[in-house]
Design an enzyme around this catalytic site. Structure first.
Site, PDB file in Angstrom:
ATOM      1  N   LYS A 199       0.820  -1.208   0.000  1.00 55.74           N
ATOM      2  CA  LYS A 199       0.000   0.000   0.000  1.00 55.74           C
ATOM      3  C   LYS A 199       0.860   1.267   0.000  1.00 55.74           C
ATOM      4  O   LYS A 199       0.425   2.306  -0.465  1.00 55.74           O
ATOM      5  CB  LYS A 199      -0.932   0.021   1.217  1.00 55.74           C
ATOM      6  CG  LYS A 199      -1.847  -1.191   1.372  1.00 55.74           C
ATOM      7  CD  LYS A 199      -2.979  -1.179   0.374  1.00 55.74           C
ATOM      8  CE  LYS A 199      -4.087  -2.174   0.691  1.00 55.74           C
ATOM      9  NZ  LYS A 199      -3.695  -3.594   0.680  1.00 55.74           N
TER      10      LYS A 199
HETATM   11  C1  LIG Z   1      -4.309  -4.660   0.157  1.00 52.80           C
HETATM   12  C2  LIG Z   1      -3.546  -5.907   0.076  1.00 52.80           C
HETATM   13  C3  LIG Z   1      -3.849  -6.883  -0.876  1.00 52.80           C
HETATM   14  C4  LIG Z   1      -5.019  -6.769  -1.833  1.00 52.80           C
HETATM   15  O1  LIG Z   1      -4.859  -5.737  -2.759  1.00 52.80           O
HETATM   16  P1  LIG Z   1      -6.134  -5.173  -3.545  1.00 52.80           P
HETATM   17  O2  LIG Z   1      -5.629  -4.027  -4.325  1.00 52.80           O
HETATM   18  O3  LIG Z   1      -7.122  -4.771  -2.492  1.00 52.80           O
HETATM   19  O4  LIG Z   1      -6.658  -6.282  -4.383  1.00 52.80           O
HETATM   20  C5  LIG Z   1      -3.047  -8.012  -0.917  1.00 52.80           C
HETATM   21  N1  LIG Z   1      -2.026  -8.180  -0.057  1.00 52.80           N
HETATM   22  C6  LIG Z   1      -1.714  -7.269   0.872  1.00 52.80           C
HETATM   23  C7  LIG Z   1      -0.587  -7.529   1.804  1.00 52.80           C
HETATM   24  C8  LIG Z   1      -2.456  -6.104   0.962  1.00 52.80           C
HETATM   25  O5  LIG Z   1      -2.149  -5.197   1.904  1.00 52.80           O
END
Ligand SMILES: *Cc1c(COP(=O)(O)O)cnc(C)c1O
Length: 516
Positions: free
Chosen positions: A115
């Site tokens: 993120k």
């Molecule tokens: C947010 C997240 C995901 C999923 O990503 P999306 O964009 O919501 O599909 C997968 N793995 C981790 C560690 C995340 O923080």
């Protein structure tokens, strides 16, 4: 000419530029913003990106999307977004294995989750956009970012927005539904403009509460009248979150080509551990832009609503239990960004989208038409991985390759093995293993998912457990921000009820006490 943003449900009277799409987050009428034009890059231009530092690649792609800020300003913001806040100059290096598996390590940012790739960037563009609108006399207020998180987004958003001018941020996470490390990361956040609430419920309850607050016009009026504040969102529904994710897929292709891992123009498959569908949608946009990505492999955990959808054309949560898995950031039933994908696949048919989204909210399911389903199948394949297999994958990959996966990336690794063909595969590595110590420990010790840890391990904090794992597994070092969490004071301890009333009251309280 700046690119214009339209909405997926066709309910906005007119389009808006990038800066406004970013500060608004969600379009009027409940739809999501998408760019009117998707730029196309010739292959040599894509591959040419490899000779620039990451921030410059990001700036180049933003310019291609005709972001309505001066070019030099975009450069400045990108330099700040992708600099020493990451623990490597490469920003997101690729770990390559000789059988054509490449793991894109998206977790080298300050919170050790993918993120950060978006949330070190969005807040800078958010502030710049707000300043621009203020200068042009369009607004005379500040913003409150309201974020629902299943764990990783919250900390990454707090870290991104902390101490930014003209904006405050409040984060809602499911109380008891995040790891010890994730909880401490959020509860210890510094900065005068931040707030964190635990919610008695799961992630979907958090997300629904935020959506209800966003859709409450009276509440918006009250915030404006009493506090001169407008709500906005940093969730992955914000286009300003998505665009930075498009960058790393284009950039990775260039890098693999430059490193001789594939010949320029050769097809690459991408496999993404998917929750809210943001990350994989970004890969689809990268493909639309001309990146030679062939298939998008969507990896689900036991909450397999997306895998079922991609395999049947029916999105159905009417009778689907919410399962807690070792990959909590993928424990999601309502996958918000899918709406954008369907909008694109229908040839931008906003009335179809509005209809399906109405079906979803009234009947908890919708079924797409055969033509759209065929298009979906042309780009995507999907499978789901149960929790026991996820943990076995972590152990096996560590034993065979000396590489320690987090549980989210492990889900994608397993799906990539099952669905891959001849093409090399880029797996989105979405978290450092040390964010999910309990389950990595279970994996390495052969303990069943959900089973209690042995007493000697259960006694340890997340940080202590990480040190034990790192020593035993000779794994990559624990990032600083995670290693020192036990020594930081917990600033935030409130737990609130889900729902509009509770969230709105808490928000008003925060604003009354906080004059940042
Ligand atoms: C947010 C997240 C995901 C999923 O990503 P999306 O964009 O919501 O599909 C997968 N793995 C981790 C560690 C995340 O923080």
């Amino acid at each position: 000419m700046a690119n214009a943003y339209i909405d997926t449900r066709g309910r906005m009277p007119r389009s808006v530029p990038f800066t406004q799409a970013v500060v608004r987050g969600l379009a009027d009428g409940g739809g999501l913003f998408v760019p009117e034009r998707i730029p196309r890059l010739p292959l040599d231009e894509i591959c040419g990106l490899a000779k620039f530092p990451y921030w410059q690649r990001a700036a180049a792609i933003y310019r291609k999307f005709e972001v309505d800020l001066p070019g030099e300003r975009i450069d400045e913001l990108m330099q700040a977004a992708y600099g020493e806040n990451f623990d490597t100059e490469d920003i997101c290096p690729i770990a390559s294995f000789d059988d054509g598996i490449h793991v894109l390590e998206l977790w080298h940012g300050p919170t050790s989750a993918f993120k950060d790739m978006a949330l070190q960037c969005l807040p800078l563009f958010f502030s710049a956009s707000a300043v621009k609108m203020r200068d042009e006399g369009e607004i005379d207020h500040t913003f409150l970012i309201l974020v629902a998180t299943s764990g990783d987004t919250g900390k990454a958003a707090l870290e991104g927005f902390a101490r930014k001018e003209g904006v405050r941020i409040a984060v809602l996470y499911p109380d008891g539904g995040v790891s010890d490390i994730q909880h401490k990361q959020m509860a210890t956040q510094t900065g005068g403009n931040v707030m964190v609430w635990g919610v008695r419920g799961n992630f979907d309850d958090c997300q629904a509460s935020v959506k209800q607050a966003f859709n409450d016009k009276e509440f918006a009026q009250r915030l404006m009248d009493e506090h001169k504040v407008a709500l906005s969102s940093a969730n992955s529904i914000n286009w300003g979150r998505l665009l930075p994710q498009v960058v790393y897929y284009v950039s990775s292709y260039a890098e693999l080509a430059a490193a001789g891992k594939l010949a320029a123009g050769d097809p690459l498959d991408v496999c993404v551990p998917t929750g809210n569908f943001g990350n994989i949608l970004a890969a689809w946009y990268a493909k639309q832009m001309g990146t030679p990505i062939e298939r998008l492999l969507c990896a689900s955990n036991e909450n397999r609503v997306l895998a079922d959808f991609i395999n049947t054309g029916t999105y159905d949560i009417s009778d689907r239990p919410f399962v807690l898995t070792p990959s909590p950031s993928m424990d999601i039933l309502v996958s918000s960004n899918l709406e954008r994908q369907l909008f694109e696949l229908t040839g931008r048919d906003s009335s179809a989208i509005a209809g399906w989204m109405d079906d979803l909210s009234s009947h908890r399911k919708f079924r797409i038409d055969p033509a759209t389903f065929a298009k979906l199948r042309a780009d995507f394949a999907s499978d789901s991985v149960d929790s026991a297999t996820c943990l076995r994958t972590i152990k096996q990959v560590h034993e065979e390759r000396g590489y320690l996966l987090d549980p989210h990336t492990a889900v994608a690794w397993e799906v990539a093995q099952r669905l891959r063909g001849e093409n090399p595969v880029l797996i989105a590595g979405t978290a450092h293993w040390a964010k999910f110590a309990n389950n990595v420990y279970r994996a390495l010790q052969g303990i069943d998912p959900g089973a209690p840890l042995p007493e000697d391990a259960a006694r340890l904090t997340g940080c202590q457990l990480n040190r034990r794992i790192a020593e035993a597994a000779q794994a990559s070092p624990i990032p600083l921000g995670l290693a020192e969490l036990d020594d930081k004071p917990l600033r935030f301890t409130s737990v609130i009820d889900p729902g509009k009333t509770s969230v709105e009251a808490s928000t008003l309280n925060f604003l009354s006490e906080n004059h940042a």
